[in-house]
Design a protein around this motif. Structure first.
Motif, PDB file in Angstrom:
ATOM      1  N   LEU A  81       0.828  -1.212   0.000  1.00 15.45           N
ATOM      2  CA  LEU A  81       0.000   0.000   0.000  1.00 15.45           C
ATOM      3  C   LEU A  81       0.860   1.258   0.000  1.00 15.45           C
ATOM      4  O   LEU A  81       0.552   2.235  -0.705  1.00 15.45           O
ATOM      5  N   ARG A  82       1.913   1.254   0.779  1.00 14.21           N
ATOM      6  CA  ARG A  82       2.797   2.422   0.788  1.00 14.21           C
ATOM      7  C   ARG A  82       3.495   2.596  -0.556  1.00 14.21           C
ATOM      8  O   ARG A  82       3.762   3.733  -0.988  1.00 14.21           O
ATOM      9  N   ALA A  83       3.785   1.491  -1.229  1.00 11.89           N
ATOM     10  CA  ALA A  83       4.469   1.574  -2.521  1.00 11.89           C
ATOM     11  C   ALA A  83       3.611   2.266  -3.567  1.00 11.89           C
ATOM     12  O   ALA A  83       4.143   2.892  -4.496  1.00 11.89           O
ATOM     13  N   VAL A  84       2.291   2.166  -3.435  1.00  9.76           N
ATOM     14  CA  VAL A  84       1.399   2.813  -4.418  1.00  9.76           C
ATOM     15  C   VAL A  84       0.888   4.154  -3.897  1.00  9.76           C
ATOM     16  O   VAL A  84      -0.029   4.744  -4.481  1.00  9.76           O
ATOM     17  N   GLY A  85       1.444   4.623  -2.782  1.00  6.30           N
ATOM     18  CA  GLY A  85       1.088   5.942  -2.275  1.00  6.30           C
ATOM     19  C   GLY A  85      -0.063   5.978  -1.305  1.00  6.30           C
ATOM     20  O   GLY A  85      -0.522   7.057  -0.921  1.00  6.30           O
ATOM     21  N   ALA A  86      -0.552   4.825  -0.863  1.00  5.27           N
ATOM     22  CA  ALA A  86      -1.668   4.781   0.087  1.00  5.27           C
ATOM     23  C   ALA A  86      -1.149   4.707   1.512  1.00  5.27           C
ATOM     24  O   ALA A  86       0.027   4.392   1.751  1.00  5.27           O
ATOM     25  N   ASP A  87      -2.016   5.026   2.462  1.00  6.08           N
ATOM     26  CA  ASP A  87      -1.647   4.964   3.871  1.00  6.08           C
ATOM     27  C   ASP A  87      -1.749   3.526   4.377  1.00  6.08           C
ATOM     28  O   ASP A  87      -2.561   2.722   3.893  1.00  6.08           O
ATOM     29  N   ALA A  88      -0.936   3.215   5.362  1.00  3.58           N
ATOM     30  CA  ALA A  88      -0.983   1.888   5.976  1.00  3.58           C
ATOM     31  C   ALA A  88      -2.294   1.711   6.736  1.00  3.58           C
ATOM     32  O   ALA A  88      -2.837   2.667   7.308  1.00  3.58           O
ATOM     33  N   VAL A  89      -2.817   0.514   6.723  1.00  2.00           N
ATOM     34  CA  VAL A  89      -4.094   0.199   7.368  1.00  2.00           C
ATOM     35  C   VAL A  89      -3.833  -0.770   8.520  1.00  2.00           C
ATOM     36  O   VAL A  89      -3.241  -1.833   8.312  1.00  2.00           O
ATOM     37  N   PRO A  90      -4.258  -0.453   9.736  1.00  2.00           N
ATOM     38  CA  PRO A  90      -4.085  -1.389  10.861  1.00  2.00           C
ATOM     39  C   PRO A  90      -5.150  -2.490  10.815  1.00  2.00           C
ATOM     40  O   PRO A  90      -6.117  -2.483  11.576  1.00  2.00           O
ATOM     41  N   PHE A  91      -4.973  -3.437   9.922  1.00  2.00           N
ATOM     42  CA  PHE A  91      -5.973  -4.476   9.713  1.00  2.00           C
ATOM     43  C   PHE A  91      -6.302  -5.246  10.987  1.00  2.00           C
ATOM     44  O   PHE A  91      -7.467  -5.557  11.251  1.00  2.00           O
ATOM     45  N   LEU A  92      -5.275  -5.556  11.757  1.00  2.00           N
ATOM     46  CA  LEU A  92      -5.465  -6.417  12.926  1.00  2.00           C
ATOM     47  C   LEU A  92      -6.045  -5.683  14.125  1.00  2.00           C
ATOM     48  O   LEU A  92      -6.367  -6.309  15.130  1.00  2.00           O
ATOM     49  N   GLN A  93      -6.161  -4.358  14.041  1.00  2.00           N
ATOM     50  CA  GLN A  93      -6.717  -3.585  15.145  1.00  2.00           C
ATOM     51  C   GLN A  93      -8.107  -3.038  14.838  1.00  2.00           C
ATOM     52  O   GLN A  93      -8.721  -2.431  15.711  1.00  2.00           O
ATOM     53  N   ARG A  94      -8.590  -3.249  13.633  1.00  2.00           N
ATOM     54  CA  ARG A  94      -9.898  -2.718  13.259  1.00  2.00           C
ATOM     55  C   ARG A  94     -10.941  -3.834  13.261  1.00  2.00           C
ATOM     56  O   ARG A  94     -10.787  -4.841  12.556  1.00  2.00           O
ATOM     57  N   PRO A  95     -12.015  -3.675  14.042  1.00  3.26           N
ATOM     58  CA  PRO A  95     -13.039  -4.734  14.103  1.00  3.26           C
ATOM     59  C   PRO A  95     -13.655  -5.061  12.747  1.00  3.26           C
ATOM     60  O   PRO A  95     -14.024  -6.207  12.496  1.00  3.26           O
ATOM     61  N   GLY A  96     -13.773  -4.050  11.882  1.00  7.99           N
ATOM     62  CA  GLY A  96     -14.411  -4.282  10.594  1.00  7.99           C
ATOM     63  C   GLY A  96     -13.652  -5.227   9.678  1.00  7.99           C
ATOM     64  O   GLY A  96     -14.233  -5.780   8.732  1.00  7.99           O
ATOM     65  N   TRP A  97     -12.364  -5.428   9.933  1.00  6.97           N
ATOM     66  CA  TRP A  97     -11.562  -6.289   9.073  1.00  6.97           C
ATOM     67  C   TRP A  97     -11.457  -7.723   9.598  1.00  6.97           C
ATOM     68  O   TRP A  97     -10.986  -8.605   8.876  1.00  6.97           O
ATOM     69  N   PHE A  98     -11.866  -7.957  10.839  1.00  8.14           N
ATOM     70  CA  PHE A  98     -11.600  -9.276  11.427  1.00  8.14           C
ATOM     71  C   PHE A  98     -12.303 -10.400  10.662  1.00  8.14           C
ATOM     72  O   PHE A  98     -11.698 -11.443  10.382  1.00  8.14           O
ATOM     73  N   ARG A  99     -13.577 -10.230  10.358  1.00 11.82           N
ATOM     74  CA  ARG A  99     -14.319 -11.303   9.685  1.00 11.82           C
ATOM     75  C   ARG A  99     -13.734 -11.604   8.318  1.00 11.82           C
ATOM     76  O   ARG A  99     -13.650 -12.773   7.912  1.00 11.82           O
ATOM     77  N   THR A 100     -13.324 -10.574   7.601  1.00 11.83           N
ATOM     78  CA  THR A 100     -12.693 -10.795   6.294  1.00 11.83           C
ATOM     79  C   THR A 100     -11.397 -11.573   6.445  1.00 11.83           C
ATOM     80  O   THR A 100     -11.119 -12.504   5.673  1.00 11.83           O
ATOM     81  N   ILE A 101     -10.594 -11.197   7.440  1.00 11.68           N
ATOM     82  CA  ILE A 101      -9.324 -11.884   7.668  1.00 11.68           C
ATOM     83  C   ILE A 101      -9.564 -13.336   8.051  1.00 11.68           C
ATOM     84  O   ILE A 101      -8.907 -14.260   7.542  1.00 11.68           O
ATOM     85  N   TYR A 102     -10.519 -13.582   8.945  1.00 10.84           N
ATOM     86  CA  TYR A 102     -10.779 -14.944   9.412  1.00 10.84           C
ATOM     87  C   TYR A 102     -11.279 -15.825   8.270  1.00 10.84           C
ATOM     88  O   TYR A 102     -10.778 -16.942   8.064  1.00 10.84           O
TER      89      TYR A 102
END
Length: 302
Positions: A145-166
């Motif tokens: 993400l940083r390589a394409v100019g986007a900000d880093a995303v704290p995937f493991l700390q955001r509740p909205g991403w947990f189900r997708t990750i699991y």
């Protein structure tokens, strides 16, 4: 006559019957004997006291979790996570098995099978470690993400991403292994049915729909009923390894809640009541799924 017939069969094939001794002992010791401990769901259990509880309290612990908003929150999370697992993880092995069945290049088929099977043999701890390495703030995904100019995303700390990750990790780890039974079922389909379908002008899609899928329907129904029975038993180990207090709103499920209130907090009777409630719901789901399956598709688990 029945007793003599049973004894003669045992005397004749005792080597085969002896193979079932260890599995039966396993189920008796680790599945059936522990059921006696469910009595502490109705009795007050104190560590160091009576093994089956000190005093009878009836439905006190059931009323406690029925009135506990935290329990209903984790119950909802369990339903959502179990539903998503059933929706994505169950049909994908069928799709992969059908695709592999259409591959005519033998080495390519074996290569895809081997690559898809390998994640199953990884420990859940290893899989969780891979997820952490990929999704950490300084991990590979955020580096991209940083390589394409986007900000880093704290995937493991955001509740909205947990189900997708699991769900994503569950698909990656289990889909390949789940195709084994379907590929075995595909080999039992009579090839004359495909010949007849081709003579009638059926395309490959029509052959799959009218010959292949009906041929593996009993296997599909059996596995669906078994998956429905474990609907509420969302993978405890993986959730426990992946979640943290920040992701509790979407990650906390019944099994992890039981671990905290039963093992960590020592409320064994309360945890036993919740576990018994979960088991009753699982049994009800299995019986309902089997009944609906027999009425709709004519096949069931029993």
């Amino acid at each position: 006559m029945r007793r003599r017939t049973w004894r003669s069969a045992l005397r004749r094939d005792w080597q085969l019957y002896s193979l079932a001794v260890l599995p039966l002992l396993f189920f008796v010791v680790f599945r059936y004997l522990p059921m006696a401990g469910n009595v502490i769901a109705f009795r007050r259990f104190r560590p160091g006291g009576d093994l089956f509880g000190d005093t009878w309290v009836g439905l006190r612990y059931f009323r406690m979790f029925w009135q506990d908003p935290t329990f209903w929150h984790v119950f909802t999370n369990t339903l959502v996570l179990g539903g998503l697992t059933l929706l994505f993880v169950f049909p994908l092995p069928i799709v992969l098995a059908l695709l592999l069945n259409e591959v005519r290049t033998r080495w390519l088929k074996r290569f895809v099978q081997t690559v898809s099977y390998l994640p199953h043999f990884l420990s859940i701890v290893v899989v969780a470690g891979i997820v952490f390495q990929l999704l950490a703030l300084d991990g590979a995904v955020n580096a991209g993400l940083r390589a394409v100019g986007a900000d880093a995303v704290p995937f493991l700390q955001r509740p909205g991403w947990f189900r997708t990750i699991y769900i994503s990790s569950e698909v990656w780890q289990t889909v390949g292994w789940g195709t084994i039974l379907y590929l075995a079922a595909l080999t039992t389909i009579d090839h004359e049915l495909y010949e007849a379908a081709r003579i009638d002008g059926a395309s490959r899609w029509r052959q799959t729909w009218h010959v292949t899928l009906p041929g593996i329907r009993p296997t599909m129904v059996t596995l669906l009923i078994l998956n429905v029975g474990t609907f509420l038993s969302v993978g405890f180990e993986k959730v426990l390894l992946l979640y943290n207090p920040l992701t509790f709103p979407t990650a906390d499920v019944i099994s992890t809640y039981l671990y905290r209130v039963g093992v960590v907090s020592g409320s064994f009777s309360y945890a036993a009541a919740i576990g018994l409630f979960e088991s009753v719901i699982g049994l009800t789901l299995v019986l309902t799924a089997n009944f609906v399956s027999k009425r709709t598709v004519g096949a069931g688990l029993w």
